[in-house]
Design a protein around this motif. Sequence first.
Motif, PDB file in Angstrom:
ATOM      1  N   LYS A 131     -16.518 -60.469  59.591  1.00 40.91           N
ATOM      2  CA  LYS A 131     -15.494 -60.791  58.594  1.00 40.91           C
ATOM      3  C   LYS A 131     -14.721 -59.538  58.200  1.00 40.91           C
ATOM      4  CE  LYS A 131     -17.640 -64.857  56.485  1.00 40.91           C
ATOM      5  NZ  LYS A 131     -18.105 -65.469  55.213  1.00 40.91           N
ATOM      6  N   ARG A 132     -15.427 -58.422  58.095  1.00 43.31           N
ATOM      7  CA  ARG A 132     -14.764 -57.166  57.730  1.00 43.31           C
ATOM      8  C   ARG A 132     -13.776 -56.737  58.799  1.00 43.31           C
ATOM      9  NH1 ARG A 132     -19.037 -53.039  56.790  1.00 43.31           N
ATOM     10  NH2 ARG A 132     -18.884 -52.617  59.023  1.00 43.31           N
ATOM     11  N   GLU A 133     -14.172 -56.891  60.066  1.00 43.35           N
ATOM     12  CA  GLU A 133     -13.274 -56.525  61.163  1.00 43.35           C
ATOM     13  C   GLU A 133     -12.016 -57.388  61.150  1.00 43.35           C
ATOM     14  OE1 GLU A 133     -15.651 -56.812  64.659  1.00 43.35           O
ATOM     15  OE2 GLU A 133     -16.614 -54.849  64.360  1.00 43.35           O
ATOM     16  N   GLN A 134     -12.159 -58.677  60.840  1.00 44.54           N
ATOM     17  CA  GLN A 134     -10.996 -59.556  60.778  1.00 44.54           C
ATOM     18  C   GLN A 134     -10.095 -59.171  59.618  1.00 44.54           C
ATOM     19  OE1 GLN A 134      -9.978 -62.021  63.007  1.00 44.54           O
ATOM     20  NE2 GLN A 134      -8.126 -61.816  61.756  1.00 44.54           N
ATOM     21  N   LEU A 135     -10.706 -58.827  58.488  1.00 41.34           N
ATOM     22  CA  LEU A 135      -9.938 -58.399  57.331  1.00 41.34           C
ATOM     23  C   LEU A 135      -9.132 -57.146  57.639  1.00 41.34           C
ATOM     24  CD1 LEU A 135      -9.242 -58.548  54.288  1.00 41.34           C
ATOM     25  CD2 LEU A 135     -11.316 -57.219  53.851  1.00 41.34           C
ATOM     26  N   LEU A 136      -9.757 -56.185  58.289  1.00 40.91           N
ATOM     27  CA  LEU A 136      -9.064 -54.951  58.648  1.00 40.91           C
ATOM     28  C   LEU A 136      -7.950 -55.222  59.657  1.00 40.91           C
ATOM     29  CD1 LEU A 136     -12.060 -52.446  58.942  1.00 40.91           C
ATOM     30  CD2 LEU A 136     -10.443 -52.708  57.051  1.00 40.91           C
ATOM     31  N   LYS A 137      -8.204 -56.161  60.567  1.00 44.21           N
ATOM     32  CA  LYS A 137      -7.175 -56.534  61.535  1.00 44.21           C
ATOM     33  C   LYS A 137      -5.958 -57.128  60.824  1.00 44.21           C
ATOM     34  CE  LYS A 137      -6.314 -59.487  65.560  1.00 44.21           C
ATOM     35  NZ  LYS A 137      -6.885 -60.514  66.475  1.00 44.21           N
ATOM     36  N   ASP A 138      -6.219 -58.040  59.861  1.00 45.90           N
ATOM     37  CA  ASP A 138      -5.118 -58.645  59.096  1.00 45.90           C
ATOM     38  C   ASP A 138      -4.360 -57.575  58.316  1.00 45.90           C
ATOM     39  OD1 ASP A 138      -5.795 -61.144  60.003  1.00 45.90           O
ATOM     40  OD2 ASP A 138      -6.891 -61.726  58.198  1.00 45.90           O
ATOM     41  N   CYS A 139      -5.093 -56.657  57.746  1.00 39.55           N
ATOM     42  CA  CYS A 139      -4.468 -55.594  56.958  1.00 39.55           C
ATOM     43  C   CYS A 139      -3.568 -54.728  57.832  1.00 39.55           C
ATOM     44  CB  CYS A 139      -5.561 -54.751  56.294  1.00 39.55           C
ATOM     45  SG  CYS A 139      -4.962 -53.680  54.970  1.00 39.55           S
ATOM     46  N   LEU A 140      -4.037 -54.410  59.027  1.00 40.03           N
ATOM     47  CA  LEU A 140      -3.242 -53.601  59.954  1.00 40.03           C
ATOM     48  C   LEU A 140      -2.005 -54.357  60.416  1.00 40.03           C
ATOM     49  CD1 LEU A 140      -6.085 -51.998  62.099  1.00 40.03           C
ATOM     50  CD2 LEU A 140      -4.491 -50.782  60.604  1.00 40.03           C
ATOM     51  N   MET A 183      -0.372 -56.580  58.805  1.00 41.46           N
ATOM     52  CA  MET A 183       0.589 -56.660  57.716  1.00 41.46           C
ATOM     53  C   MET A 183       1.085 -55.295  57.283  1.00 41.46           C
ATOM     54  SD  MET A 183      -0.719 -59.673  55.184  1.00 41.46           S
ATOM     55  CE  MET A 183       0.823 -59.501  54.289  1.00 41.46           C
ATOM     56  N   GLU A 184       0.443 -54.237  57.812  1.00 41.77           N
ATOM     57  CA  GLU A 184       0.779 -52.858  57.446  1.00 41.77           C
ATOM     58  C   GLU A 184       0.586 -52.626  55.953  1.00 41.77           C
ATOM     59  OE1 GLU A 184       4.630 -51.884  58.948  1.00 41.77           O
ATOM     60  OE2 GLU A 184       4.104 -52.311  61.018  1.00 41.77           O
ATOM     61  N   CYS A 185      -0.467 -53.228  55.407  1.00 38.08           N
ATOM     62  CA  CYS A 185      -0.806 -53.012  53.996  1.00 38.08           C
ATOM     63  C   CYS A 185      -1.354 -51.607  53.811  1.00 38.08           C
ATOM     64  CB  CYS A 185      -1.857 -54.024  53.532  1.00 38.08           C
ATOM     65  SG  CYS A 185      -1.230 -55.693  53.352  1.00 38.08           S
ATOM     66  N   GLU A 186      -1.134 -51.058  52.639  1.00 36.67           N
ATOM     67  CA  GLU A 186      -1.571 -49.697  52.389  1.00 36.67           C
ATOM     68  C   GLU A 186      -3.038 -49.629  51.981  1.00 36.67           C
ATOM     69  OE1 GLU A 186       1.048 -47.189  50.250  1.00 36.67           O
ATOM     70  OE2 GLU A 186       2.834 -48.192  50.966  1.00 36.67           O
ATOM     71  N   TYR A 187      -3.550 -50.725  51.411  1.00 34.40           N
ATOM     72  CA  TYR A 187      -4.968 -50.705  51.041  1.00 34.40           C
ATOM     73  C   TYR A 187      -5.482 -52.113  50.766  1.00 34.40           C
ATOM     74  CZ  TYR A 187      -3.903 -51.334  46.012  1.00 34.40           C
ATOM     75  OH  TYR A 187      -3.483 -51.818  44.799  1.00 34.40           O
ATOM     76  N   ILE A 188      -6.809 -52.209  50.648  1.00 32.01           N
ATOM     77  CA  ILE A 188      -7.483 -53.449  50.297  1.00 32.01           C
ATOM     78  C   ILE A 188      -8.076 -53.279  48.912  1.00 32.01           C
ATOM     79  CG2 ILE A 188      -9.395 -55.003  50.861  1.00 32.01           C
ATOM     80  CD1 ILE A 188      -9.075 -54.037  53.792  1.00 32.01           C
ATOM     81  N   SER A 189      -7.908 -54.280  48.071  1.00 34.85           N
ATOM     82  CA  SER A 189      -8.455 -54.250  46.716  1.00 34.85           C
ATOM     83  C   SER A 189      -9.561 -55.296  46.600  1.00 34.85           C
ATOM     84  CB  SER A 189      -7.348 -54.543  45.694  1.00 34.85           C
ATOM     85  OG  SER A 189      -7.888 -54.645  44.389  1.00 34.85           O
ATOM     86  N   PHE A 190     -10.774 -54.854  46.259  1.00 34.79           N
ATOM     87  CA  PHE A 190     -11.904 -55.771  46.115  1.00 34.79           C
ATOM     88  C   PHE A 190     -12.184 -56.023  44.638  1.00 34.79           C
ATOM     89  CE2 PHE A 190     -16.569 -56.358  45.609  1.00 34.79           C
ATOM     90  CZ  PHE A 190     -16.633 -57.642  46.148  1.00 34.79           C
ATOM     91  N   THR A 191     -12.294 -57.304  44.277  1.00 29.17           N
ATOM     92  CA  THR A 191     -12.468 -57.662  42.875  1.00 29.17           C
ATOM     93  C   THR A 191     -13.636 -58.616  42.663  1.00 29.17           C
ATOM     94  OG1 THR A 191     -11.336 -58.610  40.947  1.00 29.17           O
ATOM     95  CG2 THR A 191     -10.807 -59.566  43.087  1.00 29.17           C
ATOM     96  N   GLY A 192     -14.638 -58.549  43.551  1.00 33.35           N
ATOM     97  CA  GLY A 192     -15.703 -59.550  43.521  1.00 33.35           C
ATOM     98  C   GLY A 192     -16.968 -59.205  42.771  1.00 33.35           C
ATOM     99  N   LEU A 193     -16.981 -58.180  41.948  1.00 37.02           N
ATOM    100  CA  LEU A 193     -18.207 -57.843  41.204  1.00 37.02           C
ATOM    101  C   LEU A 193     -18.347 -58.731  39.975  1.00 37.02           C
ATOM    102  CD1 LEU A 193     -18.351 -53.941  41.277  1.00 37.02           C
ATOM    103  CD2 LEU A 193     -19.272 -55.588  42.899  1.00 37.02           C
ATOM    104  N   ASP A 194     -19.578 -59.162  39.692  1.00 37.03           N
ATOM    105  CA  ASP A 194     -19.805 -59.966  38.497  1.00 37.03           C
ATOM    106  C   ASP A 194     -20.715 -59.227  37.532  1.00 37.03           C
ATOM    107  OD1 ASP A 194     -22.733 -60.820  38.859  1.00 37.03           O
ATOM    108  OD2 ASP A 194     -21.832 -61.478  40.748  1.00 37.03           O
ATOM    109  N   GLU A 200     -11.466 -45.276  58.851  1.00 38.89           N
ATOM    110  CA  GLU A 200     -11.338 -44.990  60.282  1.00 38.89           C
ATOM    111  C   GLU A 200     -10.107 -45.673  60.880  1.00 38.89           C
ATOM    112  OE1 GLU A 200     -14.921 -46.131  62.191  1.00 38.89           O
ATOM    113  OE2 GLU A 200     -16.101 -44.456  61.379  1.00 38.89           O
ATOM    114  N   GLN A 201      -9.681 -46.784  60.241  1.00 37.52           N
ATOM    115  CA  GLN A 201      -8.501 -47.522  60.693  1.00 37.52           C
ATOM    116  C   GLN A 201      -7.230 -47.083  59.958  1.00 37.52           C
ATOM    117  OE1 GLN A 201      -8.588 -49.845  63.154  1.00 37.52           O
ATOM    118  NE2 GLN A 201     -10.793 -49.517  63.418  1.00 37.52           N
ATOM    119  N   GLY A 202      -7.371 -46.069  59.106  1.00 36.80           N
ATOM    120  CA  GLY A 202      -6.216 -45.594  58.342  1.00 36.80           C
ATOM    121  C   GLY A 202      -5.915 -46.429  57.118  1.00 36.80           C
ATOM    122  N   ILE A 203      -6.908 -47.192  56.643  1.00 39.47           N
ATOM    123  CA  ILE A 203      -6.754 -48.065  55.486  1.00 39.47           C
ATOM    124  C   ILE A 203      -7.693 -47.597  54.381  1.00 39.47           C
ATOM    125  CG2 ILE A 203      -6.917 -50.452  54.653  1.00 39.47           C
ATOM    126  CD1 ILE A 203      -6.710 -51.308  57.629  1.00 39.47           C
TER     127      ILE A 203
END
Length: 268
Positions: free
Chosen positions: A82-91, A93-104, A130-133
């Motif tokens: 799932k992480r690899e797919q997320l990084l692929k999508d991010c690349l 879209m040329e997004c500058e970063y990923i924001s995680f908001t899942g802590l409870d 490593e992917q520049g993200i």
Amino acid sequence: MKVAVSSEMIPYLRTCADKMTEANDIRTALEKISAAGYEGVMLDVSKTRLPAVQQKKYLEECHLLPAGLLVDDYSMLKETDKREQLLKDCLEMECEYISFTGLDRVALLDAGRVREISNVLEEAAAAAKEQGISLALRVKAACFIRREGQPVIEEVLAQTNALMVEWNTYDMTVGGAYIPEWLEKTKDRTLCVQFEDYQIDEESDTTFLECTHHMPSGTVGKGSINWKAVLKACDGIQWGCVTARKPQSPIYRSAADSLTYLKGQMEV
């Protein structure tokens, strides 16, 4: 500082009936956001079924940058595929970063869970790097819960290196944090500041952390935050992002008013 708008402020990015309606609605929403003067959008990957390539196309057509992807599913960082797919999508879209908001809050009260979560976030952040993200943790009010006199967010930062942070001014206020102080001391690890105002609710007798009577304000500048001090502390931070839990209606006017106010404060 470039200013984006959060997907919370774009209703068509949140609820869509089908792909055709979704595509049309997202295009319309992005046109309005661009016209308001925003430079980018923080997209929530869980709120739209459109492929990343299609979203990128619409952003380009509307002259908007994909500031980042918002993720609230812990498994997308913990599970390798799932992480690899997320990084692929991010690349893509040329997004500058990923924001995680899942802590409870429950997890943050357990020291063992905090160490486990920190390790997962650091591993994901290193893989993204490593992917520049960049991977940032969106810090919620619960992250300021104190254990042995120390806010939990301090533990997370001490246990990680590659992991960056994204602050929300409303959550910082509810957590009892002095916003400029935290922004100054974490500037080298801060990718984005979520601009969200608050108002004092004198009739309320409690809040999430039972500190003071803060209620989210739908438009930046219509609340009680000292924005001059906050924006001064934001100097050097790459992204600012307007958001609201309860955006005022009409929603696009609220988004436009928030940006106009912030630009005015930046020029003072």
